[in-house]
Write a protein that holds these residues in place. Structure first.
Motif, short mmCIF file in Angstrom:
data_model
loop_
_atom_site.label_atom_id
_atom_site.label_comp_id
_atom_site.label_asym_id
_atom_site.label_seq_id
_atom_site.Cartn_x
_atom_site.Cartn_y
_atom_site.Cartn_z
N PRO A 112 0.90 -1.23 -0.04
CA PRO A 112 0.07 -0.04 0.06
C PRO A 112 0.65 1.22 -0.03
CG PRO A 112 -0.86 -1.74 1.70
CD PRO A 112 0.59 -2.03 1.01
N PRO A 113 0.67 1.94 -1.12
CA PRO A 113 1.71 3.19 -1.12
C PRO A 113 1.52 4.46 -0.15
CG PRO A 113 0.01 3.27 -2.83
CD PRO A 113 -0.26 1.95 -2.07
N ASN A 114 0.46 4.79 0.31
CA ASN A 114 0.05 5.63 1.31
C ASN A 114 0.15 5.10 2.88
OD1 ASN A 114 0.04 7.68 -0.85
ND2 ASN A 114 -2.05 6.61 -1.28
N VAL A 115 0.47 3.95 3.14
CA VAL A 115 0.33 3.46 4.23
C VAL A 115 1.20 4.63 5.36
CG1 VAL A 115 2.35 1.89 4.23
CG2 VAL A 115 0.76 1.19 5.66
N GLN A 116 0.65 4.73 6.56
CA GLN A 116 1.29 5.19 7.62
C GLN A 116 1.97 4.22 8.56
OE1 GLN A 116 -1.23 8.09 9.41
NE2 GLN A 116 -2.02 8.71 7.41
N ARG A 117 1.36 3.12 8.91
CA ARG A 117 1.94 2.19 9.96
C ARG A 117 1.94 0.72 8.94
NH1 ARG A 117 1.92 2.23 15.19
NH2 ARG A 117 1.44 0.15 15.42
N LEU A 118 3.26 0.48 8.85
CA LEU A 118 3.52 -1.00 8.11
C LEU A 118 4.26 -1.88 9.05
CD1 LEU A 118 3.41 -2.57 5.68
CD2 LEU A 118 5.69 -1.34 4.87
N ASN A 119 3.52 -3.01 9.40
CA ASN A 119 4.12 -4.07 10.33
C ASN A 119 4.24 -5.32 9.76
OD1 ASN A 119 4.92 -5.41 12.62
ND2 ASN A 119 3.40 -4.65 14.16
N LEU A 120 5.53 -5.84 9.55
CA LEU A 120 5.71 -7.17 8.77
C LEU A 120 6.68 -7.88 9.73
CD1 LEU A 120 6.56 -5.60 5.11
CD2 LEU A 120 4.27 -6.63 5.83
N ALA A 121 6.69 -7.85 10.83
CA ALA A 121 7.54 -8.40 12.00
C ALA A 121 7.02 -9.71 12.05
CB ALA A 121 7.33 -7.63 13.18
N GLY A 122 8.10 -10.84 12.06
CA GLY A 122 8.08 -12.01 12.69
C GLY A 122 7.15 -13.02 11.65
N CYS A 123 7.63 -12.60 10.25
CA CYS A 123 6.93 -13.42 9.35
C CYS A 123 7.68 -14.38 8.68
CB CYS A 123 6.01 -12.34 8.25
SG CYS A 123 4.81 -11.65 8.72
N GLY A 124 8.99 -14.43 8.75
CA GLY A 124 9.95 -15.07 8.16
C GLY A 124 10.45 -14.82 6.88
N TYR A 125 10.28 -13.45 6.63
CA TYR A 125 10.90 -13.01 5.32
C TYR A 125 12.17 -12.99 5.43
CZ TYR A 125 6.12 -11.00 4.19
OH TYR A 125 4.89 -10.88 3.81
N THR A 126 12.60 -13.24 3.98
CA THR A 126 14.32 -13.12 3.59
C THR A 126 14.55 -12.34 2.75
OG1 THR A 126 13.61 -14.85 1.85
CG2 THR A 126 14.29 -15.63 4.33
N GLY A 127 15.75 -12.39 2.02
CA GLY A 127 15.94 -11.02 0.80
C GLY A 127 16.17 -10.10 1.54
N SER A 128 15.74 -8.88 0.89
CA SER A 128 16.03 -7.42 1.16
C SER A 128 14.62 -6.89 1.21
CB SER A 128 17.05 -6.96 -0.01
OG SER A 128 16.34 -6.96 -1.00
N LEU A 129 14.97 -5.56 1.90
CA LEU A 129 13.93 -4.49 1.83
C LEU A 129 13.36 -4.19 0.36
CD1 LEU A 129 14.44 -2.27 4.96
CD2 LEU A 129 12.95 -4.19 4.85
N PRO A 130 12.16 -4.04 0.12
CA PRO A 130 11.80 -3.62 -1.04
C PRO A 130 11.85 -2.17 -1.37
CG PRO A 130 9.73 -4.17 0.19
CD PRO A 130 11.02 -4.71 0.94
N TYR A 131 12.41 -1.67 -2.42
CA TYR A 131 12.33 -0.22 -2.74
C TYR A 131 11.24 0.54 -2.49
CZ TYR A 131 17.42 -0.57 -3.17
OH TYR A 131 18.84 -0.73 -3.09
N SER A 132 10.09 -0.14 -2.72
CA SER A 132 8.69 0.75 -2.68
C SER A 132 8.56 1.21 -1.56
CB SER A 132 7.63 -0.53 -3.08
OG SER A 132 7.59 -1.39 -2.07
N ILE A 133 9.21 0.87 -0.14
CA ILE A 133 9.42 1.59 0.97
C ILE A 133 9.64 2.86 1.05
CG2 ILE A 133 10.10 1.40 3.14
CD1 ILE A 133 9.85 -1.68 3.16
N SER A 134 10.86 3.05 -0.15
CA SER A 134 11.30 4.52 -0.03
C SER A 134 10.53 5.33 -0.64
CB SER A 134 12.56 4.30 -1.02
OG SER A 134 12.30 4.17 -2.25
N GLN A 135 9.23 4.97 -1.42
CA GLN A 135 8.27 6.08 -1.73
C GLN A 135 7.19 6.36 -0.86
OE1 GLN A 135 9.22 7.22 -4.76
NE2 GLN A 135 11.06 5.97 -4.60
N MET A 136 7.14 5.56 0.19
CA MET A 136 6.08 6.02 1.33
C MET A 136 6.04 7.17 2.12
SD MET A 136 5.42 2.07 2.38
CE MET A 136 5.16 0.48 0.96
N ALA A 137 5.80 8.37 1.61
CA ALA A 137 6.24 9.32 1.86
C ALA A 137 5.32 9.73 3.36
CB ALA A 137 5.88 10.89 1.20
N SER A 138 4.12 8.89 3.50
CA SER A 138 3.39 9.08 4.78
C SER A 138 3.82 8.23 5.86
CB SER A 138 2.03 8.87 4.24
OG SER A 138 1.65 9.77 3.45
#
Length: 711
Positions: A112-138
């Motif tokens: 979601p591009p306009n998210v203010q709270r993003l919680n992805l903790a404890g999900c077993g994710y691997t890899g790297s942070l997606p660059y789409s996070i850098s566009q979430m100005a809010s």
């Protein structure tokens, strides 16, 4: 009453709309895709894989305002699988929480591009942070703690001025903190503990932090004085003991007795570091310049004296009377061009040109010894910055790779390109990688240090759709690159080397491959600084993983492609017209090649096929005039699709192709616009029930080879 009547009417309309609960179609589509991507969604009461009304039917964890979904909260529900690839259409969602589930794999790029709270903790994710996070100005709150996200943090935090709470704890992050952390002007609480971060924490010194936890990392250097009055946890690091060293002459120490050391090595005064009108002390910039010039003059004079002495001993060799050399005018003492070559001259007197070249690896000093017995001075050795092994790439021995590839046996050969051959390698622990053995001719006589520099540059490229470099080898004149192994081979194989046992790519998979490749190029062109031009975009360089996610290979290796290989690429059908004429590549040349690859996905044809009639040999020339003709377009589609595709989606796909393959580079769109167009295409796709059901049935039969899901 005249005023109350229209207000009452508006109230009734809004009330009826709320009662009917007609959820925005794009939100419904995104939630349905999310539900379909999960493996065990039984906890999601009232959710449906065939549509519905999330707002009106009160789907679990979904909160709405009017017809738009504003919150999705699904923590600790034992969910697994994925969360879909259409979340970017949830433009009204401000709170997205799927923490403490079992999704695994990589965090999807689409969020979601306009998210203010993003919680992805404890999900077993691997890899790297997606660059789409850098566009979430809010974005105000970001939590990805307790996952297995690895690698160096991308420098992607410069456009997040509202981010006040950041939790990256308990992952596998490595490397130095990104410089863009210094731009998190609202950061109050930051949790970086239990990772493998290195370097200093000076980049955090001037943030308005109240809580900072950096415990159990590999940080070094001095702790900035700004952290004395905050809740600061720092055990388990290798801090320098004692007071920080004083600043260089001429730079006042910051008030408070502390120093803010920047990663570049410089020291800057604190925010309040005014000298209060006191007289400046230390050496000025002009004085330093004067000292440097003086040193150069003295050095040139020493060379001159040594040459003069040697010239007196050269009588027997030259058979001439020795001549005294006049002084070199001061204005000729400076080094004008490091590419100048030594010259031998008798009349006029010789001019000493300094030829710069790398020094021996164990010598960092300038030497004036061993001047030749003629009037030509031996080049003065100027130290070159030594290459440093990439921190995120493993150094393999040639022996290890020989064992893993069975001495590069032909049975393990999985590909060959202009740069070298690629072999499948399996180590004793079962790990499988792809080893690219660089051709000796490719390096053009470059030193091993230059190869290490290339490896270092490539190892910094981190994106879910870019093939990951895991290691390298540089021994005994051999140069090899070790990449992640992607078992589904290349897109070229899927399109052109199908056998009777293979399943063709369905339409959804083709769009997904195009979108992922576009995101890889968007990252290279618009996120990396400086931009990375690929120069060799083609279906053979798009590798597919077990879920058919695309991974663009050979990124960052453009400098290894010889002129002859570039000429060969020109004849492949992928090269832009300007490359054929001038040989010059730009990011717009990559856009053209990407458009050709999309055309390959649409038609199933090779970009250049000499077996066809002359009018159809060049795919671009044959297809371009028909891209806006819906009837002709239907005849161009890959017959392997058997008509199973949404007509509107096909038309929009063709529109994107037409933009990318325009002859004039200035009219081709940037890759960010291509990504947006493909995302809209996915969001608006409205497949018929027949198409959906048949494609889903195909996906079930060949899930390991052709899953329509995107992680």
């Amino acid at each position: 009453m005249a005023v109350l009547a229209p207000l009452l009417f508006i109230f009734l309309v809004l009330g009826l709309n709320s009662i009917n609960g007609d959820t925005d179609p794009s939100d419904v589509s995104a939630l349905v895709a999310m539900y379909q991507s999960m493996s065990s969604p039984g906890q999601l009461t009232k959710w449906s894989s065939s549509g519905g009304d999330p707002c009106g039917d009160s789907w679990k964890g979904v909160t709405c305002s009017g017809a738009r979904v504003t919150e999705i909260k699904l923590p600790s529900l034992g969910l697994s699988g994925g969360i879909g690839f259409q979340l970017s259409s949830l433009t009204s969602v401000t709170d997205f929480d799927v923490s403490n589930n079992n999704f695994g794999n990589q965090i999807p790029y689409s969020l979601p591009p306009n998210v203010q709270r993003l919680n992805l903790a404890g999900c077993g994710y691997t890899g790297s942070l997606p660059y789409s996070i850098s566009q979430m100005a809010s974005l105000r709150y970001l939590n990805v703690a307790h996952n297995q996200i690895s690698g160096q943090l991308p420098d992607m935090f410069g456009q997040l001025p509202s981010l006040s709470n950041l939790d990256l704890s308990s992952n596998l992050f490595t490397g130095d903190l990104p410089q863009s952390f210094s731009l998190l002007s609202s950061a109050n609480n930051m949790y970086l503990q239990n990772n493998q971060f290195t370097g200093s924490i000076d980049v955090l010194a001037n943030l308005p932090l109240k809580t900072l936890n950096v415990a159990n990392n590999k940080f070094t250097g001095w702790i900035p004085s700004q952290f004395r009055n905050i809740n600061f946890l720092n055990d388990g690091n290798s801090w320098n003991s004692g007071p920080a060293p004083p600043p260089p002459p001429g730079i006042p120490a910051p008030e408070g007795g502390g120093q803010t050391r920047q990663p570049s090595g410089g020291i800057t005064p604190s925010a309040s570091g005014s000298n209060g009108g006191r007289k400046k002390s230390g050496i000025s910039g002009g004085a330093i310049a004067g000292i440097v010039i003086s040193i150069l003059i003295v050095a040139a004079f020493i060379v001159f004296i040594l040459l003069k002495r040697r010239s007196k001993k050269s009588t027997d060799i030259e058979k001439t009377e020795p001549r005294s050399l006049p002084p070199v005018p001061p204005q000729q003492d400076s080094i004008q061009d490091s590419s100048m070559v030594n010259t031998k001259s008798v009349d006029p007197p010789p001019v000493i040109n300094l030829n710069l070249k790398p020094p021996p690896m164990d010598d960092n000093n300038i030497s004036f010894d061993d001047i030749d017995n003629d009037f030509t001075a031996k080049p003065i050795v100027v130290p070159k910055k030594q290459s440093v092994a990439p921190p995120d790439a493993t150094s393999y021995s040639i022996a290890d790779l020989q064992i893993a590839t069975d001495s590069f046996n032909g049975d393990n050969l999985i590909g060959e390109g202009s740069i070298g051959r690629v072999f499948r390698a399996q180590f004793e622990d079962g790990k499988v990688v792809a080893v690219k053995k660089i051709k000796p001719s490719v390096l053009h006589g470059q030193l091993s240090e230059d190869f290490i520099d290339i490896v270092s540059d490539v190892s910094r490229l981190r994106h879910p759709n870019v093939t990951e470099l895991v290691g390298y080898c540089s021994e005994y004149g051999q140069h090899l690159l070790v990449y992640e192994f992607l078992k589904n081979g290349s897109l070229y194989d899927f399109l052109h080397l199908l056998d009777e046992y293979s399943k063709p790519l369905i339409w959804n998979s083709r769009v997904k491959i195009a979108l992922g490749t576009a995101r890889a190029l968007e990252y290279l062109h618009e996120v990396c600084s400086p931009s990375v031009i690929h120069k060799n975009i083609k279906s053979a360089n798009i590798l597919l993983d077990s879920e058919l996610n695309p991974h663009l290979s050979d990124c960052g290796l453009a400098r290894l492609v010889s002129d002859a290989d570039q000429e060969e690429n020109v004849g492949s059908g992928y090269s832009a017209p300007e490359v054929s004429m001038s040989g010059q590549y730009t990011i717009k040349s990559d856009v053209y090649s990407f458009g050709v690859t999309m055309l390959e996905l649409l038609t199933g044809r090779k970009p250049f096929d000499s077996s066809r009639t002359r009018a159809e040999q060049s795919l671009v020339q044959w297809a371009t005039p028909q891209l806006h003709d819906i009837d002709a377009l239907a005849k161009m589609v890959d017959p392997a699709l058997k008509g199973l595709y949404p007509v509107k989606s096909l038309s929009r796909f063709a529109d994107v192709i037409a933009l990318c393959v325009q002859a004039e580079p200035e009219f081709r769109p940037p890759m960010s616009e291509v990504v947006e167009a493909l995302v809209r295409l996915v969001q608006r796709a409205n497949m018929s029930k027949r198409t959906v059901s048949l494609e889903q049935g195909s996906a079930v039969r060949t899930r390991d080879q052709d899953s329509p899901r995107e992680s």
